[in-house]
Enzyme design. Structure first.
Site, PDB file in Angstrom:
ATOM      1  N   ARG A 102     -13.081  -2.667  -6.696  1.00  0.00           N
ATOM      2  CA  ARG A 102     -11.899  -2.706  -5.825  1.00  0.00           C
ATOM      3  C   ARG A 102     -11.515  -4.131  -5.475  1.00  0.00           C
ATOM      4  O   ARG A 102     -10.335  -4.467  -5.420  1.00  0.00           O
ATOM      5  CB  ARG A 102     -12.134  -1.888  -4.557  1.00  0.00           C
ATOM      6  CG  ARG A 102     -11.784  -0.423  -4.758  1.00  0.00           C
ATOM      7  CD  ARG A 102     -12.477   0.474  -3.769  1.00  0.00           C
ATOM      8  NE  ARG A 102     -12.127   0.192  -2.403  1.00  0.00           N
ATOM      9  CZ  ARG A 102     -12.985   0.252  -1.376  1.00  0.00           C
ATOM     10  NH1 ARG A 102     -14.245   0.561  -1.591  1.00  0.00           N
ATOM     11  NH2 ARG A 102     -12.576   0.011  -0.165  1.00  0.00           N
ATOM     12  N   LYS A 158      -6.543  -3.086   7.803  1.00  0.00           N
ATOM     13  CA  LYS A 158      -5.215  -2.471   7.751  1.00  0.00           C
ATOM     14  C   LYS A 158      -5.192  -1.155   8.530  1.00  0.00           C
ATOM     15  O   LYS A 158      -4.242  -0.877   9.253  1.00  0.00           O
ATOM     16  CB  LYS A 158      -4.789  -2.224   6.300  1.00  0.00           C
ATOM     17  CG  LYS A 158      -4.676  -3.497   5.471  1.00  0.00           C
ATOM     18  CD  LYS A 158      -4.040  -3.243   4.110  1.00  0.00           C
ATOM     19  CE  LYS A 158      -4.872  -2.378   3.205  1.00  0.00           C
ATOM     20  NZ  LYS A 158      -6.065  -3.053   2.666  1.00  0.00           N
ATOM     21  N   ARG A 213     -17.863   6.679   2.512  1.00  0.00           N
ATOM     22  CA  ARG A 213     -16.836   6.755   1.465  1.00  0.00           C
ATOM     23  C   ARG A 213     -17.470   6.432   0.122  1.00  0.00           C
ATOM     24  O   ARG A 213     -18.080   5.379  -0.032  1.00  0.00           O
ATOM     25  CB  ARG A 213     -15.739   5.726   1.761  1.00  0.00           C
ATOM     26  CG  ARG A 213     -14.531   6.337   2.411  1.00  0.00           C
ATOM     27  CD  ARG A 213     -13.533   5.291   2.796  1.00  0.00           C
ATOM     28  NE  ARG A 213     -12.995   4.550   1.663  1.00  0.00           N
ATOM     29  CZ  ARG A 213     -11.950   3.740   1.781  1.00  0.00           C
ATOM     30  NH1 ARG A 213     -11.360   3.590   2.930  1.00  0.00           N
ATOM     31  NH2 ARG A 213     -11.508   3.083   0.736  1.00  0.00           N
TER      32      ARG A 213
HETATM   33  P1  ADP Z   1      -9.088   0.002   0.511  1.00  0.00           P
HETATM   34  O1  ADP Z   1     -10.151   0.123   1.534  1.00  0.00           O
HETATM   35  O2  ADP Z   1      -9.589  -0.497  -0.813  1.00  0.00           O
HETATM   36  O3  ADP Z   1      -7.888  -0.717   1.007  1.00  0.00           O
HETATM   37  P2  ADP Z   1      -7.553   2.479   0.234  1.00  0.00           P
HETATM   38  O4  ADP Z   1      -8.036   3.525   1.143  1.00  0.00           O
HETATM   39  O5  ADP Z   1      -6.278   1.818   0.527  1.00  0.00           O
HETATM   40  O6  ADP Z   1      -8.749   1.462   0.119  1.00  0.00           O
HETATM   41  O7  ADP Z   1      -7.490   3.046  -1.281  1.00  0.00           O
HETATM   42  C1  ADP Z   1      -8.568   3.700  -1.867  1.00  0.00           C
HETATM   43  C2  ADP Z   1      -8.307   3.902  -3.366  1.00  0.00           C
HETATM   44  O8  ADP Z   1      -7.107   4.681  -3.561  1.00  0.00           O
HETATM   45  C3  ADP Z   1      -8.063   2.632  -4.178  1.00  0.00           C
HETATM   46  O9  ADP Z   1      -9.263   2.003  -4.571  1.00  0.00           O
HETATM   47  C4  ADP Z   1      -7.252   3.189  -5.358  1.00  0.00           C
HETATM   48  O10 ADP Z   1      -8.084   3.855  -6.294  1.00  0.00           O
HETATM   49  C5  ADP Z   1      -6.377   4.231  -4.694  1.00  0.00           C
HETATM   50  N1  ADP Z   1      -5.086   3.647  -4.242  1.00  0.00           N
HETATM   51  C6  ADP Z   1      -4.648   3.573  -2.955  1.00  0.00           C
HETATM   52  N2  ADP Z   1      -3.432   3.010  -2.890  1.00  0.00           N
HETATM   53  C7  ADP Z   1      -3.088   2.707  -4.158  1.00  0.00           C
HETATM   54  C8  ADP Z   1      -1.956   2.086  -4.747  1.00  0.00           C
HETATM   55  N3  ADP Z   1      -0.923   1.656  -4.011  1.00  0.00           N
HETATM   56  N4  ADP Z   1      -1.931   1.929  -6.098  1.00  0.00           N
HETATM   57  C9  ADP Z   1      -2.948   2.348  -6.852  1.00  0.00           C
HETATM   58  N5  ADP Z   1      -4.056   2.931  -6.366  1.00  0.00           N
HETATM   59  C10 ADP Z   1      -4.131   3.120  -5.039  1.00  0.00           C
END
Ligand code: ADP
Length: 189
Positions: free
Chosen positions: A145, A14, A134
């Site tokens: 996750r 993404k 990270r």
């Molecule tokens: P990923 O690589 O899992 O897509 P992101 O960078 O999008 O990771 O998100 C990292 C963390 O931030 C998630 O594991 C969660 O804890 C939190 N997070 C991000 N977006 C959301 C959301 N829309 N709702 C709830 N938690 C979120």
């Protein structure tokens, strides 16, 4: 104004595709993961609230996430269009997003889901871990996750599918080719 949701499991690409989409279409990029990371890094009151949750790999509660998103939308009244990355991750978040869009006389025009197998996602994140360091990419947290994705976030897909707003793109292969497939969907409408 066009607004797009880019959807997919952790490690689906993404972030990579978002950068290219912003370049081509001039979207305002809203990544809730980046926003939460910014808050935790800068130790803001919100950052303090979500730090432990994020580090565990769990989803931040909807109430907190939706409030943060609303604030970001309000900061960008002149946006030509928004690209939502990592949001919505639950059905209540998807419903809240629709309401915010409607309140501004606009809508989510495209939902693009990147399809990537669990095995591929695990391999990619293992690689990213060595580069980006990270904390939530550690194995146990990553498992959390991925579980959150397959138990909660996956339900967002039928929400959009039932409304005929869902487009899927195969997310494995050449980055440029994946991007072209996404752009074709956007340009067609
Ligand atoms: P990923 O690589 O899992 O897509 P992101 O960078 O999008 O990771 O998100 C990292 C963390 O931030 C998630 O594991 C969660 O804890 C939190 N997070 C991000 N977006 C959301 C959301 N829309 N709702 C709830 N938690 C979120």
């Amino acid at each position: 104004m066009i607004n797009l949701v880019l959807f997919g499991p952790p490690g689906a690409g993404k972030g990579t595709q978002s950068e290219k989409l912003i370049q081509k279409y001039g979207f305002v990029h809203i990544s809730t993961g980046d926003l939460f990371r910014w808050h935790t890094k800068n130790d803001t009151p919100l950052g303090k609230r979500v730090k432990e949750i994020m580090n565990s790999g769990a989803l931040v509660p909807d109430e907190i996430t939706i409030a943060m998103l609303k604030e970001e939308l309000d900061k960008n009244p002149q946006a030509k269009g928004f690209l939502f990355d990592g949001f919505p991750r639950t059905v209540p978040q998807a419903e809240a997003l629709d309401k915010f869009m409607q309140a501004n006389n606009t809508a989510i025009h495209y939902v693009i889901a990147l399809e990537v197998t669990e095995e591929e996602v695990r391999n990619r994140i293992a690689k990213r871990r060595t580069i980006e360091n990270r904390v939530d990419d550690e194995e146990e947290k990553l498992n959390k996750r991925i579980t959150e994705y397959f138990t909660k976030t996956i339900h967002v897909l039928p929400y959009y599918k039932n409304q005929r707003r869902l487009n899927t793109v195969h997310g494995i292969g050449d980055i440029g080719e994946i991007f072209n497939n996404i752009a074709t969907i956007i340009d067609k409408k």
